[in-house]
Design a protein around this motif. Sequence first.
Motif, PDB file in Angstrom:
ATOM      1  N   ASP A  79       2.161  -6.172   4.343  1.00 52.62           N
ATOM      2  CA  ASP A  79       1.983  -6.147   5.796  1.00 52.62           C
ATOM      3  C   ASP A  79       0.766  -5.281   6.143  1.00 52.62           C
ATOM      4  N   SER A  80      -0.361  -5.634   5.543  1.00 53.30           N
ATOM      5  CA  SER A  80      -1.539  -4.768   5.613  1.00 53.30           C
ATOM      6  C   SER A  80      -2.144  -4.662   7.016  1.00 53.30           C
ATOM      7  N   ALA A  81      -1.862  -5.626   7.895  1.00 52.29           N
ATOM      8  CA  ALA A  81      -2.360  -5.498   9.267  1.00 52.29           C
ATOM      9  C   ALA A  81      -1.679  -4.327   9.972  1.00 52.29           C
ATOM     10  N   LYS A  82      -0.412  -4.109   9.664  1.00 54.27           N
ATOM     11  CA  LYS A  82       0.347  -3.017  10.275  1.00 54.27           C
ATOM     12  C   LYS A  82       0.208  -1.723   9.491  1.00 54.27           C
ATOM     13  N   TYR A  83       0.113  -1.847   8.154  1.00 54.42           N
ATOM     14  CA  TYR A  83       0.030  -0.668   7.285  1.00 54.42           C
ATOM     15  C   TYR A  83      -1.205  -0.801   6.383  1.00 54.42           C
ATOM     16  N   PRO A  84      -2.400  -0.569   6.903  1.00 60.10           N
ATOM     17  CA  PRO A  84      -3.626  -0.834   6.146  1.00 60.10           C
ATOM     18  C   PRO A  84      -3.928   0.158   5.033  1.00 60.10           C
ATOM     19  N   ALA A  88      -6.966   2.614  -6.385  1.00 63.04           N
ATOM     20  CA  ALA A  88      -7.563   2.279  -6.878  1.00 63.04           C
ATOM     21  C   ALA A  88      -8.370   1.843  -7.253  1.00 63.04           C
ATOM     22  N   PHE A  89      -6.842   0.872  -6.441  1.00 65.98           N
ATOM     23  CA  PHE A  89      -7.297   0.221  -7.554  1.00 65.98           C
ATOM     24  C   PHE A  89      -8.213  -0.240  -8.072  1.00 65.98           C
ATOM     25  N   ILE A 112      -4.985  -0.607   1.472  1.00 61.06           N
ATOM     26  CA  ILE A 112      -4.170  -1.778   1.192  1.00 61.06           C
ATOM     27  C   ILE A 112      -4.836  -3.049   1.719  1.00 61.06           C
ATOM     28  N   SER A 113      -5.623  -2.901   2.764  1.00 63.37           N
ATOM     29  CA  SER A 113      -6.334  -4.061   3.316  1.00 63.37           C
ATOM     30  C   SER A 113      -7.321  -4.659   2.320  1.00 63.37           C
ATOM     31  N   ASN A 114      -7.604  -3.930   1.211  1.00 65.30           N
ATOM     32  CA  ASN A 114      -8.526  -4.428   0.180  1.00 65.30           C
ATOM     33  C   ASN A 114      -7.823  -5.160  -0.964  1.00 65.30           C
ATOM     34  N   LEU A 156      -5.261  -6.064  -7.486  1.00 62.22           N
ATOM     35  CA  LEU A 156      -6.136  -4.898  -7.550  1.00 62.22           C
ATOM     36  C   LEU A 156      -6.409  -4.362  -6.159  1.00 62.22           C
ATOM     37  N   VAL A 157      -6.434  -3.043  -6.055  1.00 64.04           N
ATOM     38  CA  VAL A 157      -6.884  -2.393  -4.823  1.00 64.04           C
ATOM     39  C   VAL A 157      -8.051  -1.493  -5.203  1.00 64.04           C
ATOM     40  N   ALA A 158      -9.211  -1.741  -4.640  1.00 61.79           N
ATOM     41  CA  ALA A 158     -10.404  -0.974  -4.969  1.00 61.79           C
ATOM     42  C   ALA A 158     -10.805  -0.076  -3.811  1.00 61.79           C
ATOM     43  N   ASP A 159     -11.778   0.781  -4.072  1.00 71.20           N
ATOM     44  CA  ASP A 159     -12.400   1.636  -3.053  1.00 71.20           C
ATOM     45  C   ASP A 159     -11.475   2.713  -2.504  1.00 71.20           C
ATOM     46  N   ALA A 160     -10.587   3.263  -3.358  1.00 70.06           N
ATOM     47  CA  ALA A 160      -9.744   4.373  -2.917  1.00 70.06           C
ATOM     48  C   ALA A 160     -10.604   5.605  -2.671  1.00 70.06           C
ATOM     49  N   THR A 161     -10.216   6.399  -1.693  1.00 70.12           N
ATOM     50  CA  THR A 161     -10.941   7.625  -1.370  1.00 70.12           C
ATOM     51  C   THR A 161      -9.979   8.804  -1.429  1.00 70.12           C
ATOM     52  N   GLY A 162     -10.535   9.998  -1.598  1.00 74.06           N
ATOM     53  CA  GLY A 162      -9.674  11.173  -1.625  1.00 74.06           C
ATOM     54  C   GLY A 162     -10.366  12.388  -2.196  1.00 74.06           C
TER      55      GLY A 162
END
Length: 200
Positions: free
Chosen positions: A106-111, A5-6, A85-87, A59-65
């Motif tokens: 757990d964004s370090a493991k699943y960014p 997204a977000f 998710i790291s954002n 909020l999660v920004a800067d999604a790409t696709g």
Amino acid sequence: MKTLAFAAFAIVAVAATPLAAQPAVDISKIAAGTYKTDPAHTQVAFTVNHLGFTDYRGLVADATGQLVLDPKNPAAATVNIEIPISNIATNSAGLTKHLHGPDFFDSAKYPTATFRSTKVVVDGQEAKITGDLTLRGVTKPVTLDARLAGAGPNPMSKAQTVGFHATTTIKRSDFGMTYALPAVGDAVELQIEAAFEKAS
């Protein structure tokens, strides 16, 4: 969409305007082809209830696709989104830090989270987009209620652009986030704003 997204997702959730109040988009302005997200204008907001007293948002920004779209055959559209998710951000530094930890994302493991569409059912300018959402290493089917928000050349970049609003609700427990259940709600509302620019 490959999630998915977000304006800061941490501060304001996307306002939900009744569909009937939205003006129709001129579909003739949509050019067939492959589109890439405009990360600066694609975001995923989430809302969850806290202790039965208030809702809190992030909020999660800067999604790409990528979106492949043909207005003459919209049901054949495909969309794949990567969500960093790291954002994740909120308006509380302490909450943001906790959300990034193992109790939640757990964004370090699943960014990164991803959404890959598997089926699109179109009804006018609305659609149900079913796909696989992968979050924290777990993949579950999710259906987005999407609406075409706009189409045509971007007045700034001049690129052919399409925009969509989408909503869905997921259970955080489905993705291994069971911390503080049921005091902190299991249901998480997602509000997605996605802009796609046609690849040159």
